[in-house]
Motif scaffolding. Structure first.
Motif, mmCIF file in Angstrom:
data_model
loop_
_atom_site.group_PDB
_atom_site.id
_atom_site.type_symbol
_atom_site.label_atom_id
_atom_site.label_comp_id
_atom_site.label_asym_id
_atom_site.label_seq_id
_atom_site.Cartn_x
_atom_site.Cartn_y
_atom_site.Cartn_z
ATOM 1 N N ASN A 6 18.570 57.094 -11.022
ATOM 2 C CA ASN A 6 17.601 57.266 -9.924
ATOM 3 C C ASN A 6 17.108 56.313 -9.589
ATOM 4 N N ILE A 7 16.705 56.344 -8.078
ATOM 5 C CA ILE A 7 15.249 55.490 -7.937
ATOM 6 C C ILE A 7 14.415 56.049 -7.161
ATOM 7 N N VAL A 8 12.943 55.645 -7.667
ATOM 8 C CA VAL A 8 11.626 56.215 -7.456
ATOM 9 C C VAL A 8 10.859 55.473 -6.856
ATOM 10 N N LEU A 9 10.465 55.352 -5.537
ATOM 11 C CA LEU A 9 9.707 54.455 -4.750
ATOM 12 C C LEU A 9 8.850 55.366 -4.503
ATOM 13 N N PHE A 10 7.348 54.884 -5.242
ATOM 14 C CA PHE A 10 5.619 54.969 -5.365
ATOM 15 C C PHE A 10 5.249 54.939 -3.907
ATOM 16 N N GLU A 11 4.737 55.564 -2.679
ATOM 17 C CA GLU A 11 4.507 54.940 -2.124
ATOM 18 C C GLU A 11 4.482 54.237 -0.890
ATOM 19 N N PRO A 12 5.916 53.946 -0.046
ATOM 20 C CA PRO A 12 6.582 52.768 -0.212
ATOM 21 C C PRO A 12 5.323 52.608 1.539
ATOM 22 N N GLU A 13 5.765 51.641 1.360
ATOM 23 C CA GLU A 13 4.582 51.397 2.572
ATOM 24 C C GLU A 13 5.762 50.423 3.856
ATOM 25 N N ILE A 14 6.911 49.826 3.687
ATOM 26 C CA ILE A 14 7.971 49.326 4.777
ATOM 27 C C ILE A 14 8.935 50.216 5.025
ATOM 28 N N PRO A 15 8.902 50.759 6.415
ATOM 29 C CA PRO A 15 10.024 51.287 6.582
ATOM 30 C C PRO A 15 12.160 50.377 6.491
ATOM 31 N N SER A 16 11.633 49.582 6.429
ATOM 32 C CA SER A 16 12.997 48.422 6.574
ATOM 33 C C SER A 16 13.919 47.949 4.733
ATOM 34 N N ASN A 17 12.165 47.642 3.821
ATOM 35 C CA ASN A 17 12.473 48.139 2.704
ATOM 36 C C ASN A 17 13.046 49.259 2.437
ATOM 37 N N THR A 18 12.613 51.218 2.148
ATOM 38 C CA THR A 18 13.203 51.677 2.216
ATOM 39 C C THR A 18 14.585 52.263 2.573
ATOM 40 N N GLY A 19 15.039 51.659 3.870
ATOM 41 C CA GLY A 19 16.505 52.334 4.412
ATOM 42 C C GLY A 19 17.279 50.998 3.914
ATOM 43 N N ASN A 20 16.841 49.985 3.418
ATOM 44 C CA ASN A 20 17.476 49.373 2.464
ATOM 45 C C ASN A 20 18.243 49.647 1.211
ATOM 46 N N ILE A 21 17.088 50.234 0.660
ATOM 47 C CA ILE A 21 16.985 50.883 -0.604
ATOM 48 C C ILE A 21 17.575 52.091 -0.350
ATOM 49 N N GLY A 22 17.898 52.998 0.637
ATOM 50 C CA GLY A 22 18.933 53.624 0.409
ATOM 51 C C GLY A 22 20.100 53.738 0.800
ATOM 52 N N LYS A 77 13.328 59.901 -18.058
ATOM 53 C CA LYS A 77 12.811 59.102 -18.197
ATOM 54 C C LYS A 77 12.903 57.846 -17.422
ATOM 55 N N ILE A 78 11.786 57.591 -17.090
ATOM 56 C CA ILE A 78 11.672 56.678 -16.320
ATOM 57 C C ILE A 78 10.964 55.275 -16.884
ATOM 58 N N TYR A 79 11.963 53.803 -16.231
ATOM 59 C CA TYR A 79 11.989 52.891 -16.066
ATOM 60 C C TYR A 79 10.802 52.440 -15.090
ATOM 61 N N MET A 80 9.921 51.961 -15.162
ATOM 62 C CA MET A 80 8.746 51.592 -14.377
ATOM 63 C C MET A 80 8.768 49.693 -14.013
ATOM 64 N N ALA A 81 9.551 48.858 -12.844
ATOM 65 C CA ALA A 81 9.690 47.659 -12.949
ATOM 66 C C ALA A 81 8.204 46.859 -12.990
ATOM 67 N N THR A 82 7.543 46.674 -12.844
ATOM 68 C CA THR A 82 6.403 45.492 -12.932
ATOM 69 C C THR A 82 5.652 44.127 -13.369
ATOM 70 N N THR A 83 4.554 44.167 -11.824
ATOM 71 C CA THR A 83 5.018 42.217 -12.212
ATOM 72 C C THR A 83 3.972 42.288 -13.956
ATOM 73 N N LYS A 84 3.283 42.902 -13.928
ATOM 74 C CA LYS A 84 2.197 43.277 -15.495
ATOM 75 C C LYS A 84 2.785 43.543 -16.745
ATOM 76 N N ALA A 85 4.542 43.851 -16.421
ATOM 77 C CA ALA A 85 5.408 43.703 -18.045
ATOM 78 C C ALA A 85 5.362 42.736 -18.891
ATOM 79 N N LEU A 100 14.204 54.624 -12.238
ATOM 80 C CA LEU A 100 13.862 53.408 -11.902
ATOM 81 C C LEU A 100 13.308 53.687 -11.038
ATOM 82 N N MET A 101 11.915 53.089 -11.797
ATOM 83 C CA MET A 101 10.119 53.276 -10.374
ATOM 84 C C MET A 101 9.711 52.495 -9.792
ATOM 85 N N PHE A 102 9.787 51.677 -8.697
ATOM 86 C CA PHE A 102 8.839 50.364 -8.388
ATOM 87 C C PHE A 102 7.673 51.329 -7.212
ATOM 88 N N GLY A 103 6.748 50.636 -7.088
ATOM 89 C CA GLY A 103 5.765 50.535 -7.115
ATOM 90 C C GLY A 103 5.727 49.874 -5.149
#
Length: 167
Positions: A6-22, A77-85, A100-103
């Motif tokens: 499962n891919i989780v997008l938290f409040e995505p802002e850019i439509p082309s990114n979401t389209g590519n991810i889809g 079970k949620i793995y969260m991707a962040t540059t702060k990890a 797999l969650m992304f901000g």
């Protein structure tokens, strides 16, 4: 029912990114979860263009907020991707049905959410002070590591030339 990532997008802002991810989700059999607010309308041409004709095949669910996502996916079970990890995305074992969650592109996942899930936050290594990778690239990197760890279950593993045979 077979396990699916499962891919989780938290409040995505850019439509082309979401389209590519889809499109990546369709190609890998992953489900897409979108946590609102979205920075665009799902009917925008940019989403459909980036996702091409694959968008109609996408298993996608929308949630009003992170709390609703947690309520509707209890025990996930949620793995969260962040540059702060503190650990890299290759240092964990991904279950075949994990999330797999992304901000959002401008701010990532809020730190209070990261803190509440600190044992499952992961990062993609980068040089120097690079702020982050493009969201769709980051999703592909982590998703394919999770798929690799699960032996690319149900995926086509060989390709064929159209005019020739491999030796």
């Amino acid at each position: 029912m077979m396990d699916r990532l499962n891919i989780v997008l938290f409040e995505p802002e850019i439509p082309s990114n979401t389209g590519n991810i889809g499109r990546t989700c369709v190609a890998t059999g992953a489900r897409l979860h979108l946590i609102e607010p979205l920075g665009f309308s799902l009917s925008e041409k940019a989403i459909k263009r980036a996702g091409m004709d694959y968008w109609k095949e996408l298993d996608v669910t929308r949630y009003l907020d992170f709390e609703e996502f947690l309520e509707k996916n209890p025990g996930a079970k949620i793995y969260m991707a962040t540059t702060k990890a503190p650990q890299t995305y290759t240092e964990v074992h991904y279950e075949p049905d994990c999330y797999l969650m992304f901000g959002k592109e401008s701010a990532g996942i809020p730190e209070e959410i990261l803190l509440a899930h600190q044992e499952t936050v992961v990062r993609i290594p980068m040089l120097g002070e690079t702020r982050s990778l493009n969201l769709s690239n980051a999703v592909a990197i982590v998703l394919y590591e999770a798929l690799r760890q699960n032996q690319f279950a149900q995926m086509k593993l060989t390709g064929h030339l159209t005019k020739y045979d491999w030796k």
